[in-house]
Design a protein around this motif. Sequence first.
Motif, PDB file in Angstrom:
ATOM      1  N   TYR A 224      32.158 -42.274 -29.440  1.00 50.19           N
ATOM      2  CA  TYR A 224      31.339 -42.353 -28.235  1.00 50.19           C
ATOM      3  C   TYR A 224      30.085 -43.171 -28.507  1.00 50.19           C
ATOM      4  O   TYR A 224      29.611 -43.269 -29.647  1.00 50.19           O
ATOM      5  CB  TYR A 224      30.947 -40.951 -27.767  1.00 50.19           C
ATOM      6  CG  TYR A 224      32.107 -40.123 -27.263  1.00 50.19           C
ATOM      7  CD1 TYR A 224      32.501 -40.179 -25.930  1.00 50.19           C
ATOM      8  CD2 TYR A 224      32.816 -39.289 -28.132  1.00 50.19           C
ATOM      9  CE1 TYR A 224      33.575 -39.423 -25.470  1.00 50.19           C
ATOM     10  CE2 TYR A 224      33.884 -38.526 -27.677  1.00 50.19           C
ATOM     11  CZ  TYR A 224      34.258 -38.604 -26.347  1.00 50.19           C
ATOM     12  OH  TYR A 224      35.326 -37.858 -25.885  1.00 50.19           O
ATOM     13  N   ASP A 225      29.545 -43.748 -27.454  1.00 49.94           N
ATOM     14  CA  ASP A 225      28.234 -44.392 -27.586  1.00 49.94           C
ATOM     15  C   ASP A 225      27.144 -43.342 -27.672  1.00 49.94           C
ATOM     16  O   ASP A 225      26.166 -43.507 -28.404  1.00 49.94           O
ATOM     17  CB  ASP A 225      27.965 -45.308 -26.376  1.00 49.94           C
ATOM     18  CG  ASP A 225      28.899 -46.503 -26.332  1.00 49.94           C
ATOM     19  OD1 ASP A 225      29.161 -47.079 -27.401  1.00 49.94           O
ATOM     20  OD2 ASP A 225      29.367 -46.846 -25.229  1.00 49.94           O
ATOM     21  N   LEU A 226      27.322 -42.268 -26.910  1.00 43.08           N
ATOM     22  CA  LEU A 226      26.289 -41.231 -26.864  1.00 43.08           C
ATOM     23  C   LEU A 226      26.931 -39.864 -26.687  1.00 43.08           C
ATOM     24  O   LEU A 226      27.761 -39.666 -25.789  1.00 43.08           O
ATOM     25  CB  LEU A 226      25.333 -41.496 -25.699  1.00 43.08           C
ATOM     26  CG  LEU A 226      24.248 -40.438 -25.433  1.00 43.08           C
ATOM     27  CD1 LEU A 226      23.280 -40.361 -26.612  1.00 43.08           C
ATOM     28  CD2 LEU A 226      23.493 -40.751 -24.145  1.00 43.08           C
ATOM     29  N   VAL A 227      26.563 -38.930 -27.536  1.00 43.70           N
ATOM     30  CA  VAL A 227      26.914 -37.525 -27.353  1.00 43.70           C
ATOM     31  C   VAL A 227      25.638 -36.774 -27.004  1.00 43.70           C
ATOM     32  O   VAL A 227      24.636 -36.870 -27.725  1.00 43.70           O
ATOM     33  CB  VAL A 227      27.560 -36.923 -28.613  1.00 43.70           C
ATOM     34  CG1 VAL A 227      27.619 -35.403 -28.514  1.00 43.70           C
ATOM     35  CG2 VAL A 227      28.974 -37.473 -28.796  1.00 43.70           C
ATOM     36  N   VAL A 228      25.666 -36.071 -25.888  1.00 41.69           N
ATOM     37  CA  VAL A 228      24.525 -35.292 -25.428  1.00 41.69           C
ATOM     38  C   VAL A 228      24.828 -33.819 -25.702  1.00 41.69           C
ATOM     39  O   VAL A 228      25.829 -33.292 -25.210  1.00 41.69           O
ATOM     40  CB  VAL A 228      24.265 -35.508 -23.921  1.00 41.69           C
ATOM     41  CG1 VAL A 228      23.073 -34.685 -23.461  1.00 41.69           C
ATOM     42  CG2 VAL A 228      24.048 -36.991 -23.620  1.00 41.69           C
ATOM     43  N   VAL A 229      23.985 -33.180 -26.484  1.00 41.13           N
ATOM     44  CA  VAL A 229      24.169 -31.761 -26.803  1.00 41.13           C
ATOM     45  C   VAL A 229      23.226 -30.957 -25.909  1.00 41.13           C
ATOM     46  O   VAL A 229      22.020 -30.933 -26.128  1.00 41.13           O
ATOM     47  CB  VAL A 229      23.890 -31.471 -28.284  1.00 41.13           C
ATOM     48  CG1 VAL A 229      24.071 -29.984 -28.577  1.00 41.13           C
ATOM     49  CG2 VAL A 229      24.812 -32.307 -29.170  1.00 41.13           C
ATOM     50  N   GLY A 230      23.809 -30.341 -24.888  1.00 42.68           N
ATOM     51  CA  GLY A 230      23.019 -29.576 -23.929  1.00 42.68           C
ATOM     52  C   GLY A 230      23.042 -30.227 -22.566  1.00 42.68           C
ATOM     53  O   GLY A 230      22.699 -31.407 -22.422  1.00 42.68           O
ATOM     54  N   ALA A 231      23.464 -29.470 -21.551  1.00 39.78           N
ATOM     55  CA  ALA A 231      23.597 -30.036 -20.196  1.00 39.78           C
ATOM     56  C   ALA A 231      22.575 -29.434 -19.239  1.00 39.78           C
ATOM     57  O   ALA A 231      22.872 -29.139 -18.087  1.00 39.78           O
ATOM     58  CB  ALA A 231      25.017 -29.806 -19.661  1.00 39.78           C
ATOM     59  N   SER A 248      29.828 -44.990 -23.112  1.00 42.63           N
ATOM     60  CA  SER A 248      30.818 -43.916 -23.252  1.00 42.63           C
ATOM     61  C   SER A 248      30.068 -42.642 -23.626  1.00 42.63           C
ATOM     62  O   SER A 248      29.448 -42.574 -24.687  1.00 42.63           O
ATOM     63  CB  SER A 248      31.828 -44.286 -24.342  1.00 42.63           C
ATOM     64  OG  SER A 248      32.647 -43.201 -24.652  1.00 42.63           O
ATOM     65  N   VAL A 249      30.127 -41.628 -22.739  1.00 38.83           N
ATOM     66  CA  VAL A 249      29.268 -40.454 -22.885  1.00 38.83           C
ATOM     67  C   VAL A 249      30.096 -39.174 -22.916  1.00 38.83           C
ATOM     68  O   VAL A 249      30.988 -38.971 -22.095  1.00 38.83           O
ATOM     69  CB  VAL A 249      28.261 -40.359 -21.714  1.00 38.83           C
ATOM     70  CG1 VAL A 249      27.362 -39.138 -21.882  1.00 38.83           C
ATOM     71  CG2 VAL A 249      27.436 -41.623 -21.601  1.00 38.83           C
ATOM     72  N   GLY A 311      26.986 -44.621 -41.169  1.00 32.70           N
ATOM     73  CA  GLY A 311      26.322 -45.182 -39.995  1.00 32.70           C
ATOM     74  C   GLY A 311      26.636 -44.469 -38.705  1.00 32.70           C
ATOM     75  O   GLY A 311      25.917 -44.627 -37.716  1.00 32.70           O
ATOM     76  N   ASP A 312      27.715 -43.704 -38.669  1.00 35.86           N
ATOM     77  CA  ASP A 312      28.024 -42.913 -37.480  1.00 35.86           C
ATOM     78  C   ASP A 312      27.381 -41.543 -37.589  1.00 35.86           C
ATOM     79  O   ASP A 312      27.078 -41.057 -38.682  1.00 35.86           O
ATOM     80  CB  ASP A 312      29.537 -42.745 -37.308  1.00 35.86           C
ATOM     81  CG  ASP A 312      30.179 -43.960 -36.663  1.00 35.86           C
ATOM     82  OD1 ASP A 312      29.435 -44.807 -36.128  1.00 35.86           O
ATOM     83  OD2 ASP A 312      31.412 -44.073 -36.709  1.00 35.86           O
ATOM     84  N   THR A 325      30.031 -40.402 -33.041  1.00 38.30           N
ATOM     85  CA  THR A 325      29.245 -41.085 -32.018  1.00 38.30           C
ATOM     86  C   THR A 325      28.227 -42.023 -32.660  1.00 38.30           C
ATOM     87  O   THR A 325      27.843 -41.848 -33.824  1.00 38.30           O
ATOM     88  CB  THR A 325      28.511 -40.063 -31.123  1.00 38.30           C
ATOM     89  OG1 THR A 325      27.744 -40.740 -30.134  1.00 38.30           O
ATOM     90  CG2 THR A 325      27.585 -39.167 -31.949  1.00 38.30           C
ATOM     91  N   ARG A 326      27.782 -42.991 -31.880  1.00 35.72           N
ATOM     92  CA  ARG A 326      26.783 -43.944 -32.374  1.00 35.72           C
ATOM     93  C   ARG A 326      25.369 -43.415 -32.182  1.00 35.72           C
ATOM     94  O   ARG A 326      24.463 -43.752 -32.938  1.00 35.72           O
ATOM     95  CB  ARG A 326      26.959 -45.276 -31.659  1.00 35.72           C
ATOM     96  CG  ARG A 326      28.355 -45.879 -31.850  1.00 35.72           C
ATOM     97  CD  ARG A 326      28.589 -47.065 -30.917  1.00 35.72           C
ATOM     98  NE  ARG A 326      27.796 -48.220 -31.311  1.00 35.72           N
ATOM     99  CZ  ARG A 326      27.630 -49.293 -30.542  1.00 35.72           C
ATOM    100  NH1 ARG A 326      28.179 -49.320 -29.330  1.00 35.72           N
ATOM    101  NH2 ARG A 326      26.907 -50.312 -30.956  1.00 35.72           N
ATOM    102  N   CYS A 327      25.168 -42.597 -31.144  1.00 35.86           N
ATOM    103  CA  CYS A 327      23.858 -42.003 -30.892  1.00 35.86           C
ATOM    104  C   CYS A 327      24.026 -40.563 -30.421  1.00 35.86           C
ATOM    105  O   CYS A 327      25.069 -40.199 -29.864  1.00 35.86           O
ATOM    106  CB  CYS A 327      23.083 -42.784 -29.817  1.00 35.86           C
ATOM    107  SG  CYS A 327      22.485 -44.400 -30.344  1.00 35.86           S
TER     108      CYS A 327
END
Length: 549
Positions: A224-231, A248-249, A311-312, A325-327
Motif C-alpha cells: 500500500y502507499d498508505l496504511v492508516v491505523v485508526g479510523a 492505495s489506502v 525501506g518498507d 506499506t510505504r507510509c
Amino acid sequence: MASDRDIAFPVLSAAHIDILRQRGTVRPVVTGETVIAEGDRNFCFFVVLDGAIEILDRTGGEPKTVVTHGPGEFTGDIDMLTGRAAVISGVVSQDGSVVQLSTDQLRHVVDEVAELGEIIVRAFLMRRTLLISSGFQGIKIIGSRFSPDAHRLRDFATRNAIPFTWIDLEADPQAEQLLRQFNVSVSQTPIVIGRNGEWRSNPSTPDFARYVGLSVTLEKDHEYDLVVVGAGPAGLAASVYAASEGLSVLTVDSVAAGGQAGTSSRIENYLGFPTGISGADLTRNALLQAQKFGASISVPLTATALRLDNGDRIVTLDDGSEVRTRCILVASGVNYRKIEVERLEDFEGAGIYYAATDMEARFCRGEDALVVGGGNSAGQAVVYLSHYARHVHVILRGHDLGTSMSRYLVDRVESIPNVTVHRGARVTAVDGDTHLRSVTVSTVNDGDRTFDTSSLFLFIGAEPKTHWLRNCVALDSKGFVLTGNSLPRATSESEMWRAMGRAPFLLETCLPGIFAAGDVRSGSVKRVASAVGEGSMSVSFVHAHLARP
C-alpha cells in the motif's frame, strides 16, 4: 421540495442513463432471475431499461417487498460502495433489460460524473435510512441488557451501522419463544441469529464481524502507499484525501470507524453544521466518502507491532497477518481512562459505560443516571441523557465546569432542570449483583451519598493507544507520539535523517514515512476539527515523502 422517497428512488434522465450505458453492459433479464443475493459481496449495480426488479427483505421470515424498480430506476444501497455483504435480495419480477455495472465501474462514475454521482450517493444513504425505519429486522441479538457480552455485540453493531433487532431476555416475551425454537438455553446467551436461521452463541467480536459480512479480505503481498491505523476523525480524513488523490489506502480500526467522536450524540461546534451533527452521521458520511474513492477500511483489526524492512514499513495485525506499506499514519486514538474503585470491571457493560449513545440512554429511562467528568464529551452526554433519565447527576472533581468544557455546553448543562452538578466530588464505591445497582459518591461539603442507579457514565479523559509503538517511535512521558519540532534535536541530526536530506515534517515521527495525527499525537488539540485538519494535512506530507528517492 423532494420527499425522502423521491431522493431514495429517483428516475434517471435519458442523458444519465446514456452515461451509464457507455460505461456498463446492456443485457437481458428474465422473470425469477436473482440479480442480488442477500449475503453477496460482489453484487452489481443495475439500471432498469425495461421490465422490473423487486427488492426483497427476507430477514423477517416471509419475504417482504421493499420497492420495485421500474424503467429509469436503479438498484443498490451503501453496501455497493462499502464492500459489505448485501442485506437484501433483488429478483427480476418482469422480463426486460438492464445496464449492469460492477462496483469498480460504479465508483468511477460516482467520482467522474459529479451530478450523477451525487444522485446515486444520496439515494444510497436515504435507502438505508428508510429500510431501517420500515421495520427491517436485520440480524437478531438475544440477551440481557445487563450482560457485558450482549452490550459488546450491540455496541459493535450500532457503531458499525449493522442493522439488527435487539430482543431483551428480561422484557421481551419473544425472547423465550425464540430460545425454545432454537433449543438454546439462557446460559448460552447472548446469541446472534442471522440469515436462514443460523445462530451463534456469544461470538467474539472478530467472529461476529465475519458472520455479518463486515470484514474485508486483505490483498496478500500487496504494498500500500498508505496504511492508516485508526479510523477516528483524523484517520478518516486522511483516508478520504489520500484515496481521492489516487493513493492505495488501507485503514484499520480495532472497534469501529468514528473513534470517540463517533459515539457523540451531537457535535455542535464543528464548522459547517450550525445545528450540529451526530457523531454517527459524521462517521457514516466520512466512511462512505473514503470508500467511494477506493480506500479499503477493515474492522475489527488491531495493530500490534511496527517494524521497518528494506525501506518498507510492516504493520503486524492481531490476526497474525502483516501489511506492507510505504507510509503509515498513526491515528490510533486513545483508550478511556478508568476510575480506581473496587469491582469496576464487574459492571463494565452491565451498568458502567464509556459512551452515551441511544442504546445506553434507553437503559436509564425513568431512573437516575450519573455522569463523571467535566469535558465536552461529558457535557454532550449530560444533555442527551437528560431527555431519558429521571435525573442526571454530574460528578465533578473540580469546582468549575468551564475549566475544560465549552461555554455553550456549560450554559446548557446548568440550565437543564433535571441536572444537578456535584462539585468537589468523586466516586468511591460501586455495588450490585449481576449488574450495577448503586454508586457511592464522596463530596467535600456533604460527605458520602449513595445513589440507587444502574447507569454510571465515565468521561474522565483517556490514555493513548501506543502500546504497539513502544521501542519503535519516540513517545512523550504520557505515551503520546512525538512529531516534528517536538522530537529531540538529536533525532533530526542522526545519520538516518542526514541520509534523507531533510528534517522530520510537522506530523512525522522519529522514523521517516511514519506520521501521527489526532488525539494520539503529543501536543494535539483534542477536538474533532483539529483531528480532521491533521489527518488531511498528513496526506501532503505523505506525498512529499513518496516523491523523494
